[in-house]
Write an enzyme that holds these catalytic residues in place. Structure first.
Site, short mmCIF file in Angstrom:
data_model
loop_
_atom_site.label_atom_id
_atom_site.label_comp_id
_atom_site.label_asym_id
_atom_site.label_seq_id
_atom_site.Cartn_x
_atom_site.Cartn_y
_atom_site.Cartn_z
N HIS A 1 -3.34 -1.39 -0.34
CA HIS A 1 -3.45 -0.66 -1.43
C HIS A 1 -4.79 -0.23 -2.26
CE1 HIS A 1 0.33 -0.08 1.28
NE2 HIS A 1 0.48 0.53 1.14
N ASP B 1 -4.22 3.65 8.85
CA ASP B 1 -3.34 3.22 7.78
C ASP B 1 -4.23 4.40 7.08
OD1 ASP B 1 -1.19 2.78 6.08
OD2 ASP B 1 -1.62 0.36 6.39
#
Length: 753
Positions: free
Chosen positions: A406, A490
């Protein structure tokens, strides 16, 4: 007859609406007030980007369609590639090379779409008749006679009797109240739009019923096709969180033809709201239903308020019980399905072999590849049994990283032999057992793909992550491992992609690498346009798009998304029987109870015990967590007359409170950070002080169970693998001696030297 990317409906109407040139985007018309009956058909065609007006919002619905216009749109629809090549001129006497539709008429004649008259003319500027409309459309489409009665008094002996019968018997064109069809009557632009919209939607429905996905794709525009490959999150609209189908969300769904959406807790108020929300989302989706997904891993990653609060994957790992894992998957699936969701982005198949992993940790089952494989397969089975798609993650493995994707771009440097024996093992087993969706990791694997590119962030050379690697997704996943299901990325909002590659480049590269669905693009409208442009300029082959869309449609059909939906009233009435039901809560409690693991003990069997009337101090990093433990302790220990107090680590009065306690519950919670950089010093100081006073205490691990790596001389400790109530309640019950600590630590612990 062969069909191309854009449905004939779009092509014909588009040519009808303009004299020359292609319609490239939807146009809003302001002169339809007297043609409301045709407005849906006109707008449907305009939405497909194949229809235009005369400028200034004028459609001129009462205007007539010419033969040249009609043929032009058929050609643009069915043979767009031929329009890009030099064409031979026509042999018709009235279609000179200077005619605006000379090329299109020549192509139509060559392919048998339309013919001229015995005198050698084509009459391109003559208005199209109702009979010719039926003939053109039945030539373009493989329509057969339907079941509706169609006996028109003036059509039986007409040259177009057969195509008129086919169109009429399928309800695609009607006659008049006097029993006539009026085959020689001219057709207005509005009428033609309606005829075409009926045909295209009729054929799409026929393709869906037959599950003929090639046929359905042939009626989908490029814009529709790439829309199926996007699955954005649901963001704010007008400064407010989106929990209903508002105008902004409608616009996104319709303009981008979205194939799916992912929901987060910000989009969820309660179970009735989310059920209503998902129902209405599917209503907006049109004839191709949407994937509606969510991250309901259990434990720390959960989204459903009021739902069964499963203790999490590492808790299941501590039980080692595949039957419990299957039950967990099944009850999760039952609750998600009741809420109108169809994808669970779970289970996590990453092997958390690195204690310093800042993002996976207790989201994983274990550090043991075999245990992850067994429990992962069982969870997938449970989800499938309840009719939910399991999207396993994060391929090829996110368990041995020290960077959160992230926030950055992790690189896993293991050799191929190690990857095969550890990281890839559960994914290979899942593929062999029929898993249908795999999520990629934004992690680079140089052993598989050592390509490097220049980062847009700082100009440095960076490796290509799995999500963008053709060698990983096509070479390894599809060719070597034999995977035939859907590949979903993702989130594209994560810095592992966003910072280094730029969204446009990353989206295009991901699809060319083998990604079927882009999850959470930063700008879904821009991502959509990027894919449309890439197809048109040839940088993404249309065959790549077709293959992805076919896989998407097949999976939607397999899980019943095209079937008739249950009414919202019925869905809402059934919620209480499913969400958080007693049967589900029983599984929740059993997992939590069997997961509790003894980390340290004076006698090797039990944590330190309470005594009658003890003064108990509960210490945690957050006051709310301490209060939760205090409440649960009071509820479970009424016969012991315990006196309780809470304290927060780092506050001045905490040491004093501990010093005067008979018993201390010291709760630790390490998650979403690097374990070796956690504030263990404060915990060690408290443990040392309690040991020096020979106090009774228990270190209660609520997060990743790595305390014994960093803390020394723990005399009493338990791991419960989560700070949610089922986990902490089970831990309290073990502390009180009401249950035994039956769990086995599912991660390998190697103490620091």
């Amino acid at each position: 007859m062969q069909r191309k990317m854009i449905g004939i409906f779009g092509a014909v109407l588009g040519s009808m609406l303009i004299w020359a040139g292609n319609a490239s985007a939807e146009e809003r018309f302001n002169d339809l007030q007297y043609s409301k009956w045709a407005e849906d058909g006109i707008e449907y065609m305009a939405k497909r980007g194949t229809v235009a007006g005369y400028g200034n919002g004028k459609f001129k619905p009462a205007g007539l369609v010419t033969r040249g216009q009609a043929v032009t749109f058929l050609v643009r629809e069915l043979y767009p590639e031929q329009l890009e090549k030099p064409a031979e001129g026509t042999t018709y006497s009235d279609v000179p090379k200077t005619h605006p539709f000379d090329k299109e008429i020549a192509i139509a004649a060559k392919n048998g779409l339309a013919s001229g008259f015995p005198d050698g003319s084509f009459r391109p500027d003559a208005p199209l008749s109702r009979a010719e409309t039926a003939a053109f459309l039945t030539r373009a489409y493989s329509l057969s006679e339907g079941k509706q009665t169609a006996n028109w008094s003036d059509a039986e002996k007409h040259w177009a009797a057969a195509p008129i019968l086919v169109m009429s018997s399928n309800g695609l064109v009607g006659g008049y109240s006097d029993g006539t069809y009026r085959p020689n009557q001219t057709v207005t632009r509005a009428e033609y739009a309606v005829f075409m919209s009926r045909v295209i939607q009729f054929e799409r429905q026929a393709a869906i019923r037959a599950q003929d996905w090639d046929k359905l794709i042939s009626y989908m525009t490029v814009s529709e096709q790439v829309g199926q490959m996007l699955m954005p999150d649901i963001r704010q609209w007008n400064g407010k969180v989106t929990t209903t189908v508002n105008e902004g969300l409608k616009t996104n769904i319709h303009d981008q033809y979205l194939g799916g959406l992912i929901l987060f807790d910000k989009n969820i108020v309660d179970t009735r709201q989310v059920t209503t929300f998902t129902h209405n989302l599917q209503t907006e989706a049109g004839d191709i239903p949407m994937f509606l997904g969510i991250d309901q891993e259990g434990g720390v990653i959960k989204r459903i308020p009021g739902g069964t609060n499963l203790p999490g994957q590492m808790a299941l790992g501590a039980t080692g019980d595949t039957a419990l894992a299957e039950a967990a998957g099944q009850l999760t699936g039952e609750e998600l399905k009741a809420l109108g969701l169809n994808i669970n982005f779970a289970p996590v198949l990453d092997i958390n072999s690195n204690p310093d992993n800042p993002i996976i940790g207790m989201r994983s089952f274990s550090s043991d590849a075999d245990l992850v494989t067994r429990l992962g397969l069982a969870t997938i089975t449970g989800l499938h049994q309840s009719g939910i798609i399991a999207a396993v993650k994060h391929f090829p493995g996110h368990g041995d990283t020290t960077v959160d994707s992230h926030l950055g771009l992790p690189v896993l440097t293991h050799n191929r032999e190690r990857l095969d024996s550890v990281e890839l093992k559960p994914f290979q087993a899942a593929i062999e057992n029929g898993v249908e969706m795999i999520m990629t990791a934004h992690i680079a694997f140089p052993a598989i793909d050592n390509e490097q590119v220049t980062s847009l962030k700082d100009g440095q050379r960076v490796p290509v992550p799995a999500t963008l690697s053709k060698k990983v997704l096509n070479g390894l996943l599809r060719e070597e491992l034999g995977y035939e299901g859907l590949i979903i990325s993702d989130a594209f909002t994560m810095d592992g992609i966003a910072e280094h590659f730029g969204e446009d480049q990353a989206v295009e590269r991901a699809v060319n690498a083998g990604v079927d669905i882009i999850l959470m693009p930063q700008d879904s409208a821009a991502a959509h346009q990027t894919l449309v442009n890439a197809v048109k300029n040839g940088s993404i082959p249309i065959g790549t798009i077709h293959a992805s869309v076919e896989r998407i449609l097949e999976l939607k059909a397999k899980y019943g998304l095209f079937e008739r939906r249950e009414s919202l009233t019925s869905k809402l009435a059934e919620l209480n029987q499913v969400i958080g039901s007693e049967g589900h809560r029983k599984v929740e409690r059993e997992i939590a109870e069997r997961a509790v693991t003894l980390l340290a003990s004076r006698d090797g069997m039990h944590p330190d015990s309470f005594q009658q009337g003890d003064r108990v101090v509960i210490v945690a990093a957050e006051e709310e967590q301490a209060k939760q433990l205090e409440r649960q302790l009071k509820q479970a220990s009424t016969s012991l007359s315990l006196k309780t107090e809470i304290a927060v680590i780092g506050q001045a009065q905490t040491k004093e409170a501990i010093a005067s306690a008979d018993y201390v519950i010291l709760a630790s919670y390490q998650f979403r950070n690097v374990a070796s950089q956690f504030g263990w010093i404060a915990y060690q100081a408290l443990i040392n002080e309690m040991n020096s006073r020979n106090q009774r205490y228990t270190l209660l691990s609520l997060g990743n169970p790595y305390e014994t790596i960093y803390l020394k001389n723990i005399r009493s400790g338990l791991a419960v693998y989560g700070k949610q109530e089922p986990n902490t309640e089970a831990g309290i019950n073990v502390l009180l001696g009401q249950q035994e600590a039956k769990g086995t630590l599912p991660v390998r612990i190697k103490a620091r030297e």
